[in-house]
Design a protein around this motif. Structure first.
Motif, PDB file in Angstrom:
ATOM      1  N   HIS A   1      -0.865   4.230   6.818  1.00  0.00           N
ATOM      2  CA  HIS A   1      -0.706   5.139   5.688  1.00  0.00           C
ATOM      3  C   HIS A   1       0.099   6.358   6.122  1.00  0.00           C
ATOM      4  O   HIS A   1      -0.305   7.090   7.023  1.00  0.00           O
TER       5      HIS A   1
ATOM      6  N   GLY B   1      -6.634   5.935   7.135  1.00  0.00           N
ATOM      7  CA  GLY B   1      -5.593   5.408   6.260  1.00  0.00           C
ATOM      8  C   GLY B   1      -6.094   4.956   4.904  1.00  0.00           C
ATOM      9  O   GLY B   1      -5.304   4.492   4.083  1.00  0.00           O
TER      10      GLY B   1
ATOM     11  N   TYR C   1       3.491   3.609   2.889  1.00  0.00           N
ATOM     12  CA  TYR C   1       2.944   2.907   4.051  1.00  0.00           C
ATOM     13  C   TYR C   1       4.083   2.390   4.914  1.00  0.00           C
ATOM     14  O   TYR C   1       5.123   2.001   4.406  1.00  0.00           O
TER      15      TYR C   1
ATOM     16  N   THR D   1       0.195  10.261   0.740  1.00  0.00           N
ATOM     17  CA  THR D   1      -0.065  10.020  -0.681  1.00  0.00           C
ATOM     18  C   THR D   1       0.101  11.337  -1.423  1.00  0.00           C
ATOM     19  O   THR D   1      -0.336  12.385  -0.954  1.00  0.00           O
TER      20      THR D   1
ATOM     21  N   PRO E   1      -0.908  -5.611   8.374  1.00  0.00           N
ATOM     22  CA  PRO E   1      -1.553  -4.310   8.533  1.00  0.00           C
ATOM     23  C   PRO E   1      -0.555  -3.183   8.271  1.00  0.00           C
ATOM     24  O   PRO E   1       0.615  -3.262   8.649  1.00  0.00           O
ATOM     25  N   LEU E   2      -1.030  -2.143   7.607  1.00  0.00           N
ATOM     26  CA  LEU E   2      -0.177  -1.026   7.212  1.00  0.00           C
ATOM     27  C   LEU E   2      -0.665   0.258   7.862  1.00  0.00           C
ATOM     28  O   LEU E   2      -1.838   0.398   8.204  1.00  0.00           O
TER      29      LEU E   2
ATOM     30  N   SER F   1       1.694   6.320  -2.916  1.00  0.00           N
ATOM     31  CA  SER F   1       1.351   6.179  -1.500  1.00  0.00           C
ATOM     32  C   SER F   1       2.495   5.505  -0.753  1.00  0.00           C
ATOM     33  O   SER F   1       3.093   4.553  -1.255  1.00  0.00           O
TER      34      SER F   1
ATOM     35  N   PRO G   1      -5.606   0.169   4.367  1.00  0.00           N
ATOM     36  CA  PRO G   1      -4.176  -0.079   4.585  1.00  0.00           C
ATOM     37  C   PRO G   1      -3.882  -1.453   5.177  1.00  0.00           C
ATOM     38  O   PRO G   1      -3.555  -1.583   6.345  1.00  0.00           O
ATOM     39  N   VAL G   2      -3.965  -2.463   4.338  1.00  0.00           N
ATOM     40  CA  VAL G   2      -3.609  -3.822   4.750  1.00  0.00           C
ATOM     41  C   VAL G   2      -3.270  -4.626   3.496  1.00  0.00           C
ATOM     42  O   VAL G   2      -3.800  -4.365   2.412  1.00  0.00           O
ATOM     43  N   LEU G   3      -2.353  -5.583   3.651  1.00  0.00           N
ATOM     44  CA  LEU G   3      -2.094  -6.583   2.611  1.00  0.00           C
ATOM     45  C   LEU G   3      -2.706  -7.891   3.099  1.00  0.00           C
ATOM     46  O   LEU G   3      -2.441  -8.310   4.231  1.00  0.00           O
TER      47      LEU G   3
END
Lengths: 193, 193
Positions: B174, A183, B189, B177, B171-172, B187, A153-155
């Motif tokens: 989650h 995540g 986020y 999903t 950073p995300l 999904s 879970p990151v871009l």
């Protein structure tokens, strides 16, 4: 007609689809303890082993135990090479490279072309295809049978990707998706023939 | 301190992360009856409404009902504009464009810059940010609070993407999903602050 080449992909990546930063580092995968090389190299120790935080390894060991052999590019090989222990359970490792000497490393077989590697892997029931450029080359050539993609879970915006131009769309069949406490979302697809 | 801008993304995409082909067409999304514009334009009719094959719309209607307004780029607007009925439940639509006349369409408000659009949307609790370039600009500017990404089971190789260079990793978290019978994996986020 020959059966399709049984290439299998198992990659950790960011949500925006990058398997490594442009400089090859993987630290962004740490956030969710990703499979396939989470963490910076700890040279001399064991290769990075995935840890899903739930006593498992995101299915990586089970995946490796299901393959007969691995094929990867030189860059991926050179990332793995310094580690004293490889996580490949003794499976033969084939490396695509036009520059590595044939006798560079007793643990690998070097191939000068994708065709040579595919010929050497004839008869395998399942082959682990690893590394961004190698996965892309095998996808383009119609040599991938299934993909397991684990998204942390990151871009990260930019990086190395297994995806890129194709001769035609590759339709997939969704086999299943599971998510982990950290995540990560892991989806498995079969390539439709 | 002001609250962060509440931008929300809801995008259908291929497994390799493309929301449209390079020519803007979306036919590849049809395979799984994708949200957010599945199908080629059927001008004069209703805008493409998602159909998840299970009597639902992949949560699209619920998502639209949760937003106060939309903001999109000119390209996305021009894709939607020809449809007699918009699927936006009467929400105000803001369009980023340096070329559209301010009075181009009574249904929209035109803004010349991202800053102007953000100022006009002050006070909104949730804003639907749509279109590849606009989503990327809002991500870069730290104006996205959450993303719902629906991946249809196909690799298309090239296309338009909402992803691209960022000033820093995003950073995300989650949220969840779910997958659908047609093979779409959706999904959600939250962006970590």
């Amino acid at each position: 007609m020959d059966a399709p080449f049984p290439g299998s992909v198992f990659l950790g990546m960011s949500v925006d689809g990058f398997i490594a930063r442009l400089d090859g580092t993987l630290s962004f995968l740490d956030g969710a303890d990703a499979p396939d090389g989470g963490g910076a190299p700890d040279r001399g120790g064991d290769a990075p082993t995935p840890d899903d935080g739930e006593g498992g390894d995101f299915g990586f060991g089970e995946f490796v135990s299901s393959v007969d052999a691995l094929v990867m590019g030189r860059s991926t090989y050179e990332f793995i090479a310094p580690f004293a222990e490889w996580p490949y359970q003794g499976r033969p490792v084939h490396v695509l490279s036009t520059t590595l000497p044939a006798d560079a490393d007793g643990r690998i077989t070097v191939h000068r072309s994708l065709e040579d590697a595919v010929a050497a892997l004839a008869g395998c029931r399942r082959v682990y295809v690893d590394g961004g450029r190698t996965v892309h080359a095998f996808l383009r050539a119609g040599l991938i049978a299934d993909l397991t993609l684990s998204r942390v879970p990151v871009l990260i915006g930019t990086g190395l990707t297994p995806f890129g131009e194709l001769a035609a769309d590759i339709p997939l069949e969704h086999v299943g998706t599971r998510s982990f406490a950290g995540g990560m979302v892991q989806s498995t697809y079969r390539v439709r023939r």
